[in-house]
Write an enzyme that holds these catalytic residues in place. Structure first.
Site, PDB file in Angstrom:
ATOM      1  N   GLY A   3      26.868  14.265 -40.788  1.00 59.63           N
ATOM      2  CA  GLY A   3      27.180  15.561 -40.187  1.00 59.63           C
ATOM      3  C   GLY A   3      27.398  15.513 -38.685  1.00 59.63           C
ATOM      4  N   LYS A   4      27.643  14.318 -38.148  1.00 61.04           N
ATOM      5  CA  LYS A   4      27.863  14.166 -36.705  1.00 61.04           C
ATOM      6  C   LYS A   4      29.001  15.059 -36.206  1.00 61.04           C
ATOM      7  CE  LYS A   4      29.022   9.899 -37.111  1.00 61.04           C
ATOM      8  NZ  LYS A   4      28.798   9.831 -38.566  1.00 61.04           N
ATOM      9  N   SER A   5      30.121  14.962 -36.891  1.00 62.11           N
ATOM     10  CA  SER A   5      31.317  15.665 -36.432  1.00 62.11           C
ATOM     11  C   SER A   5      31.134  17.182 -36.558  1.00 62.11           C
ATOM     12  CB  SER A   5      32.529  15.197 -37.242  1.00 62.11           C
ATOM     13  OG  SER A   5      33.701  15.783 -36.743  1.00 62.11           O
ATOM     14  N   SER A  11      28.798   4.524 -34.709  1.00 64.96           N
ATOM     15  CA  SER A  11      28.188   3.648 -33.687  1.00 64.96           C
ATOM     16  C   SER A  11      26.865   3.067 -34.186  1.00 64.96           C
ATOM     17  CB  SER A  11      28.013   4.387 -32.354  1.00 64.96           C
ATOM     18  OG  SER A  11      27.424   5.675 -32.500  1.00 64.96           O
ATOM     19  N   GLY A  59      28.940  10.806 -43.041  1.00 67.24           N
ATOM     20  CA  GLY A  59      28.468  11.901 -43.888  1.00 67.24           C
ATOM     21  C   GLY A  59      27.179  12.544 -43.413  1.00 67.24           C
ATOM     22  N   GLY A  62      25.037   8.356 -36.270  1.00 61.64           N
ATOM     23  CA  GLY A  62      24.424   8.489 -37.589  1.00 61.64           C
ATOM     24  C   GLY A  62      25.380   7.988 -38.655  1.00 61.64           C
ATOM     25  N   LEU A  63      24.880   7.907 -39.880  1.00 59.03           N
ATOM     26  CA  LEU A  63      25.681   7.418 -41.002  1.00 59.03           C
ATOM     27  C   LEU A  63      26.917   8.280 -41.220  1.00 59.03           C
ATOM     28  CD1 LEU A  63      22.774   6.873 -43.571  1.00 59.03           C
ATOM     29  CD2 LEU A  63      24.143   5.055 -42.508  1.00 59.03           C
TER      30      LEU A  63
END
Lengths: 231, 231
Positions: free
Chosen positions: B45-47, B131, B43, B40-41
């Site tokens: 919230g992936k991490s 990615s 910011g 995802g972009l």
């Protein structure tokens, strides 16, 4: 966490992290993470010994993994031809690994970096690569946290390794079909201060593996068992 | 194994391997190994989500690890300057990773290869990388065993990500200080058939993490708990 939501849209708060630490992972595993780096000539028994130690650790409930040529050559450290087919010419030329000095160093560097990640995950990772150059091994040691790198020199006379010749590589090297083969026309630089030295020409893999387990117990990497054996 | 030893020298037998299989490792872990690939972009919230899921899995006793920029950028996928200092010019130029298309692809390829190793170790590994290119993600999917790749699209409108801007990167991109920034002057290609889609703009990380856990239970990756929640 409904207090963070208003009318279906989250307010712009900094989400806080609940990151699991290395200590958390090691507590859950019941042992410390570390890298058991087996180094030695082709045919010295690195892979056999690594797998024997892995089996003993696994049977004790440890979290383990083995990194060797078999599981990195087709993936992480793929040869140029493999990358060319899937990723094109630039990737093949730049990132594919051959057998020149820089390529060998990069091969070991990547394995070391991955082993580091496994150690951080609280895993005991066992690596089985000839890794003939002292500088490359020392670079991995320097990359890791203090105490994480356990260098295990699997020592066997060249004649013994050549007689075993499990993959027929010495025969090819002697015939000139393979060049820059460690022990024949490329040097093997023995470790100067390895944590463990084992003599694979005179003792069985099971005896040597038991010795490594004893070392790990004494180092506090794994808890001592009731049936501790002499190294 | 004293029958294999004669007069202090081992006879030339083929040492047999006691290799621990992936199935052995998964049995010990109590769950399957797999890769939870958060995309995802910046910011989105992936991490944060990966760490929340990691915490829930860890608290259930699962073997987990998180791969993100923080732990690969200084090691496995080091920038040219870092490699130059330690390994010299050839290594820097050939193996160091910048931000060109081939570099980005290689970055994701190496992460995928390492994630594959963790999955083979019976670990649930969570990766948090933008990615942005579909081709790179699909190449990782193709590299893994069927079912090992769980693509999780962390969806949030660009405006929301830009308002969050946790690292101040959007501001720099808008100011022209960073080029080829995903969402601003480089595309983000949304997954076409991800295993999971989560909307981070409208639900809290904890609610989203619980949804991912429910998915893993239904998929049989982890055993169902007594307190199963709706996704």
């Amino acid at each position: 966490m409904s207090d963070r939501e208003h009318g279906g849209e989250m307010v712009d708060v900094r989400w806080h992290e609940h990151a699991v630490s290395r200590a958390d992972r090691e507590r859950a595993a019941g042992h410390r993470g570390c890298v058991l780096w087996f180094t030695g000539l082709s045919g010295s028994g690195k892979s056999t010994l690594a797998n024997a130690v892995d089996r003993l650790l696994h049977d004790r409930g440890c979290r383990t993994f083995v990194l060797d040529g078999d599981n990195v050559r087709l993936g992480l450290n793929a040869a140029p031809a493999l990358l060319r087919a899937r990723y094109g010419e630039e990737a093949a030329v730049r990132f594919g690994l051959g057998f020149g000095p820089a390529d060998r160093a990069e091969n070991i560097r990547r394995v070391g970096a991955v082993a580091d990640l496994f150690a951080q995950a609280g895993t005991i990772v066992l690596t089985a690569f000839v890794s003939p150059y002292r500088r490359d091994r020392d670079a991995v040691r320097a990359m890791l946290a203090p105490g994480d790198f356990v260098e295990i020199f699997v020592r066997a006379p060249l004649e013994v390794c050549e007689r075993r010749d499990p993959k027929g590589l010495y025969k090819k090297a002697r015939a000139g079909e393979i060049r820059n083969f460690t022990g024949i026309d490329d040097p093997y630089e023995e470790p100067q201060a390895p944590e463990i030295v084992v003599d694979s020409a005179t003792r069985s893999p099971d005896a040597l593996a038991a010795g490594v387990i004893g070392w790990l117990e004494r180092a506090g990497t794994i808890p001592a068992s009731g049936t501790q054996r002499a190294p």
